[in-house]
Motif scaffolding. Structure first.
Motif, PDB file in Angstrom:
ATOM      1  N   VAL B 148      51.208  84.243 117.168  1.00 24.43           N
ATOM      2  CA  VAL B 148      49.760  84.108 117.031  1.00 24.43           C
ATOM      3  C   VAL B 148      49.365  82.633 117.152  1.00 24.43           C
ATOM      4  N   ILE B 149      50.146  81.765 116.527  1.00 23.97           N
ATOM      5  CA  ILE B 149      49.881  80.323 116.615  1.00 23.97           C
ATOM      6  C   ILE B 149      50.058  79.844 118.054  1.00 23.97           C
ATOM      7  N   ALA B 150      51.117  80.320 118.695  1.00 20.75           N
ATOM      8  CA  ALA B 150      51.357  79.932 120.089  1.00 20.75           C
ATOM      9  C   ALA B 150      50.195  80.379 120.977  1.00 20.75           C
ATOM     10  N   GLY B 151      49.685  81.578 120.721  1.00 21.13           N
ATOM     11  CA  GLY B 151      48.562  82.086 121.495  1.00 21.13           C
ATOM     12  C   GLY B 151      47.321  81.237 121.310  1.00 21.13           C
ATOM     13  N   ALA B 152      47.075  80.832 120.073  1.00 21.40           N
ATOM     14  CA  ALA B 152      45.919  79.983 119.792  1.00 21.40           C
ATOM     15  C   ALA B 152      46.061  78.640 120.506  1.00 21.40           C
ATOM     16  N   LEU B 153      47.274  78.100 120.497  1.00 19.20           N
ATOM     17  CA  LEU B 153      47.497  76.820 121.169  1.00 19.20           C
ATOM     18  C   LEU B 153      47.269  76.928 122.666  1.00 19.20           C
ATOM     19  N   LEU B 154      47.780  78.000 123.265  1.00 21.39           N
ATOM     20  CA  LEU B 154      47.597  78.204 124.697  1.00 21.39           C
ATOM     21  C   LEU B 154      46.117  78.253 125.042  1.00 21.39           C
ATOM     22  N   CYS B 155      45.353  78.954 124.203  1.00 21.24           N
ATOM     23  CA  CYS B 155      43.920  79.069 124.433  1.00 21.24           C
ATOM     24  C   CYS B 155      43.247  77.700 124.312  1.00 21.24           C
ATOM     25  N   PHE B 156      43.652  76.942 123.302  1.00 18.39           N
ATOM     26  CA  PHE B 156      43.081  75.606 123.092  1.00 18.39           C
ATOM     27  C   PHE B 156      43.385  74.695 124.290  1.00 18.39           C
ATOM     28  N   ALA B 157      44.630  74.741 124.737  1.00 14.84           N
ATOM     29  CA  ALA B 157      45.037  73.897 125.870  1.00 14.84           C
ATOM     30  C   ALA B 157      44.275  74.280 127.135  1.00 14.84           C
ATOM     31  N   LYS B 158      44.130  75.594 127.333  1.00 14.11           N
ATOM     32  CA  LYS B 158      43.402  76.059 128.514  1.00 14.11           C
ATOM     33  C   LYS B 158      41.937  75.594 128.436  1.00 14.11           C
ATOM     34  N   ALA B 159      41.367  75.715 127.243  1.00 15.82           N
ATOM     35  CA  ALA B 159      39.970  75.323 127.050  1.00 15.82           C
ATOM     36  C   ALA B 159      39.780  73.833 127.303  1.00 15.82           C
ATOM     37  N   LEU B 160      40.755  73.059 126.891  1.00 12.40           N
ATOM     38  CA  LEU B 160      40.681  71.602 127.058  1.00 12.40           C
ATOM     39  C   LEU B 160      40.700  71.222 128.537  1.00 12.40           C
ATOM     40  N   SER B 204      43.369  62.865 127.299  1.00 12.94           N
ATOM     41  CA  SER B 204      43.699  64.290 127.483  1.00 12.94           C
ATOM     42  C   SER B 204      45.147  64.559 127.129  1.00 12.94           C
ATOM     43  N   ILE B 205      46.023  63.696 127.666  1.00 16.32           N
ATOM     44  CA  ILE B 205      47.455  63.875 127.386  1.00 16.32           C
ATOM     45  C   ILE B 205      47.702  63.780 125.888  1.00 16.32           C
ATOM     46  N   GLY B 206      47.046  62.795 125.246  1.00 13.80           N
ATOM     47  CA  GLY B 206      47.220  62.591 123.800  1.00 13.80           C
ATOM     48  C   GLY B 206      46.817  63.824 123.008  1.00 13.80           C
ATOM     49  N   ILE B 207      45.633  64.372 123.316  1.00 19.67           N
ATOM     50  CA  ILE B 207      45.156  65.551 122.574  1.00 19.67           C
ATOM     51  C   ILE B 207      46.097  66.738 122.791  1.00 19.67           C
ATOM     52  N   SER B 208      46.519  66.941 124.051  1.00 15.36           N
ATOM     53  CA  SER B 208      47.411  68.070 124.353  1.00 15.36           C
ATOM     54  C   SER B 208      48.710  67.958 123.576  1.00 15.36           C
ATOM     55  N   LEU B 209      49.283  66.740 123.587  1.00 19.16           N
ATOM     56  CA  LEU B 209      50.546  66.531 122.873  1.00 19.16           C
ATOM     57  C   LEU B 209      50.372  66.786 121.390  1.00 19.16           C
ATOM     58  N   ALA B 210      49.266  66.264 120.822  1.00 16.11           N
ATOM     59  CA  ALA B 210      49.023  66.438 119.391  1.00 16.11           C
ATOM     60  C   ALA B 210      48.920  67.926 119.043  1.00 16.11           C
ATOM     61  N   ALA B 211      48.211  68.679 119.892  1.00 17.24           N
ATOM     62  CA  ALA B 211      48.062  70.113 119.641  1.00 17.24           C
ATOM     63  C   ALA B 211      49.413  70.815 119.700  1.00 17.24           C
ATOM     64  N   LEU B 212      50.236  70.406 120.669  1.00 18.47           N
ATOM     65  CA  LEU B 212      51.561  71.008 120.827  1.00 18.47           C
ATOM     66  C   LEU B 212      52.423  70.758 119.593  1.00 18.47           C
ATOM     67  N   VAL B 213      52.424  69.504 119.142  1.00 16.07           N
ATOM     68  CA  VAL B 213      53.234  69.137 117.974  1.00 16.07           C
ATOM     69  C   VAL B 213      52.750  69.901 116.743  1.00 16.07           C
ATOM     70  N   LEU B 214      51.440  69.975 116.578  1.00 18.36           N
ATOM     71  CA  LEU B 214      50.875  70.674 115.420  1.00 18.36           C
ATOM     72  C   LEU B 214      51.300  72.142 115.407  1.00 18.36           C
ATOM     73  N   SER B 215      51.215  72.789 116.570  1.00 17.29           N
ATOM     74  CA  SER B 215      51.542  74.211 116.596  1.00 17.29           C
ATOM     75  C   SER B 215      53.028  74.445 116.375  1.00 17.29           C
ATOM     76  N   GLU B 216      53.857  73.541 116.923  1.00 14.41           N
ATOM     77  CA  GLU B 216      55.298  73.644 116.703  1.00 14.41           C
ATOM     78  C   GLU B 216      55.618  73.539 115.210  1.00 14.41           C
ATOM     79  N   TRP B 217      54.950  72.568 114.581  1.00  9.81           N
ATOM     80  CA  TRP B 217      55.181  72.340 113.153  1.00  9.81           C
ATOM     81  C   TRP B 217      54.774  73.571 112.329  1.00  9.81           C
ATOM     82  N   LEU B 218      53.606  74.129 112.682  1.00 13.73           N
ATOM     83  CA  LEU B 218      53.123  75.321 111.988  1.00 13.73           C
ATOM     84  C   LEU B 218      54.088  76.486 112.167  1.00 13.73           C
ATOM     85  N   ALA B 219      54.501  76.686 113.427  1.00 12.85           N
ATOM     86  CA  ALA B 219      55.389  77.810 113.726  1.00 12.85           C
ATOM     87  C   ALA B 219      56.704  77.662 112.979  1.00 12.85           C
TER      88      ALA B 219
END
Lengths: 377, 229
Positions: B148-160, B204-219
């Motif tokens: 579910v977290i991975a799905g949310a991240l994918l959606c966020f990245a796509k939206a960005l 853009s790269i910074g935000i994407s990376l931050a989102a990726l790290v956050l979701s990994e940490w959550l998962a």
């Protein structure tokens, strides 16, 4: 309590047509793999819908295809212990145990919880995660979880199947305690004769989706025509005996045990219990039962030898006077002999050669020599 | 460091992507659950409909949104009359476009993780007295949470990163509907725009990376909860 099952189900090339009634105590659904035992439990639990038929528990219709009645699984209040235990991996043992309790509206839940945890010896496991438990421990937790949901009926699906063969002996006593103390009827699925003999009161024999026989465990286990379904090599009989007295080693029997204080009778590992059966008596290692209590003995056909005439000195001490009822062919040169021992059935397995040599025939009085017994109760 | 236009593009992108993800989450979860566990008529049709934005050209999706949710579109007019909500040419429209584009990615990840949950556990919960709602919240959802977290991240990245549908639906108005990708596109079209384009690219790269790290940490936290303690 009565459970009435009369269902039909067709799936691919398998057809289940089962009709039976289960009452108090333990009802065993017994048969080879693929005979529809687990499907029957799923039907009773509401995890599966029958094509036609009905299931009624204590007058409450769980499912009836004729009237369209259907009670969903979560409202049936049945405890189901699955073969693979199915503990929730993200919850601790404690959280698993109380999972069903929140849905059961019952008072005194805390004391109930303590009692069941004690009954199954789960105290030391409470803070563990299911992933760290052994197969036997997992099944004990699963049984506790089912019991704590305050079920009206307990469904056990081969609870020993996922336990190492060597460790099964550890869980069987717990199952026996659940049967004695939980006070609810149990439907027990198994394809192991020893488990059925030890735990069941009534046996429902299943084969290829059909009920082939129903009856008390003692009757069914010794029926010759069921030899195949009841796993030939394991065929045996169940005898009921009364604990007569306990004797310390060396003391001649007949000395009253009443005069001995209870802790003195526990005099050592070699103390023995004398069990009285209408056809004779058994001397077994001390079991701890009080005089007068009833015990169940499981005697395998291959452990029963026969003798005619006068007996000389023999190391086998357990002897019963019996009469041959029927001799039937198992396969090749093996014959199974059905005996009447003080009104109870007993099986013996001998070679065809022996039958001819000893001139064994129905009606002949013999002495059954019992090499070993398993004490059930 | 940033010009006001750049800053507003960054802020708008964050706002649009966050809203697109948060608002889609419950709908995505329900759709994923229906596709993973449901048995109903028209399931294949729903599946196809969900995946449509993934296979259609984004410009086509944006144009359909414009037709449907524009002020004179049937849905847009109804929403404005009934709730006073307007999607045309504002940040809400950008969020809607991003949500529609991210939806299939979100549902896909969630559906896979729900399907991976042992159905036997759900059945066990039912025999213990849990109704469907309880089974979902106490068994299915906790076990499917990493997906579910991975799905949310994918959606966020796509939206960005969404460009085509956004620019078609709500255009590229600085300070109103100009997001990071459309801003970068604009800068690459004008002389001397290289430097701001590069700056926004790095952001853009910074935000994407931050989102990726956050979701990994959550998962990881969710997964380790099952073993530790």
């Amino acid at each position: 309590m009565t459970l009435l099952v009369d269902v039909r189900l067709r799936r691919h090339d398998f057809e289940l047509r089962a009709s039976f009634e289960a009452g108090r105590g333990v009802t065993a659904l017994f048969g080879p793999s693929g005979s529809g035992k687990t499907t029957l439990l799923d039907l009773i639990a509401g995890l599966e819908r029958p094509a036609s038929g009905r299931i009624v528990l204590d007058g409450q219709t769980l499912v009836d295809t004729a009237s369209g009645a259907w009670l969903p699984s979560h409202r049936r209040r049945l405890g189901y212990v699955f073969q693979d235990s199915r503990l929730f991996p993200h919850l601790s043992v404690r959280q698993n145990l109380v999972y069903g309790a929140r849905f059961a509206s019952q008072r005194g839940a805390a004391s109930q919880q303590e009692r069941i945890v004690g009954l199954l010896g789960l105290e030391v496991l409470l803070d563990r995660q299911p992933g760290t438990l052994s197969g036997g421990e997992r099944q004990r937790v699963a049984i506790g979880r089912a019991l704590l949901s305050s079920p009206r009926l307990l469904l056990l699906d081969e609870p020993m199947a996922s336990v190492d063969v060597g460790r099964r002996a550890e869980i069987l006593p717990y199952l026996a305690r659940v049967r004695e103390e939980a006070g609810i009827p149990i439907v027990y699925v198994s394809h192991t004769l020893a488990e059925v003999a030890r735990l069941a009161d009534i046996v429902v024999l299943l084969d290829a989706g059909c009920v082939t026989a129903i009856g008390p465990v003692a009757d069914l286990l010794s029926r010759l025509d069921l030899g195949e379904a009841s796993q030939g090599a394991e065929a045996g009989a169940v005898l009921t005996a009364i604990v007569q007295e306990r004797t310390a080693p060396g003391s001649s029997r007949g000395q009253s045990p009443a005069g001995i204080a209870p802790n003195e009778t526990r005099s050592g590992p070699s103390a023995i219990t004398v069990l009285q059966h209408p056809a004779g008596e058994f001397r077994v290692p001390w079991t701890g039962q009080a005089p007068g209590s009833r015990v169940r003995l499981h005697v395998l056909a291959r452990d029963v030898a026969l003798a005619t005439g006068e007996l000389g000195s023999l190391s086998i001490r357990n002897r019963l006077a019996a009469t041959i009822v029927e001799i039937s062919e198992i396969h090749g040169g093996v014959r199974e002999i059905r005996l009447d021992a003080g009104g109870e059935a007993l099986l013996s397995r001998v070679t065809a050669e022996t039958v001819a040599e000893m001139r064994l025939r129905p009606g002949l009085r013999v002495t059954a020599l019992i090499k070993s017994v398993a004490l059930e109760r | 460091m940033f010009t006001p236009d750049e800053l507003s593009a960054i802020q708008l992108s964050m706002k649009v992507a966050t809203w697109a993800t948060v608002a889609t989450l419950p709908i995505g979860l329900l759709t994923a659950l229906a596709l993973a566990r449901g048995k109903f008529y028209g399931k294949t049709l729903l599946d196809a409909l969900v995946h449509l934005p993934l296979v259609m050209p984004p410009v086509v999706t944006g144009y359909l949104l414009l037709l449907g949710f524009g002020r004179r579109g049937p849905l847009g007019a109804w929403l404005e009359d009934t709730f006073g909500v307007v999607f045309a040419f504002n940040w809400k429209g950008a969020a809607l476009a991003c949500a529609v584009m991210g939806f299939p990615l979100m549902v896909r990840a969630m559906r896979l993780s729900i399907e991976a949950v042992d159905h036997g556990l759900e059945r066990a919960a039912a025999t213990l007295g849990a109704n469907r709602m309880w089974v979902f919240t106490t068994v299915t959802l906790p076990l499917a949470l990493p997906g579910v977290i991975a799905g949310a991240l994918l959606c966020f990245a796509k939206a960005l990163g969404e460009f085509g549908a956004t620019i078609t639906f709500v255009s590229n108005i600085p300070g109103v509907t100009q997001t990071l990708p459309t801003a970068i596109f604009t800068y690459t079209q004008v002389p001397g725009g290289d430097e701001p384009a590069l700056r926004l690219t790095l952001v853009s790269i910074g935000i994407s990376l931050a989102a990726l790290v956050l979701s990994e940490w959550l998962a990881r936290r969710v997964r380790s909860r099952g073993v530790a303690r």
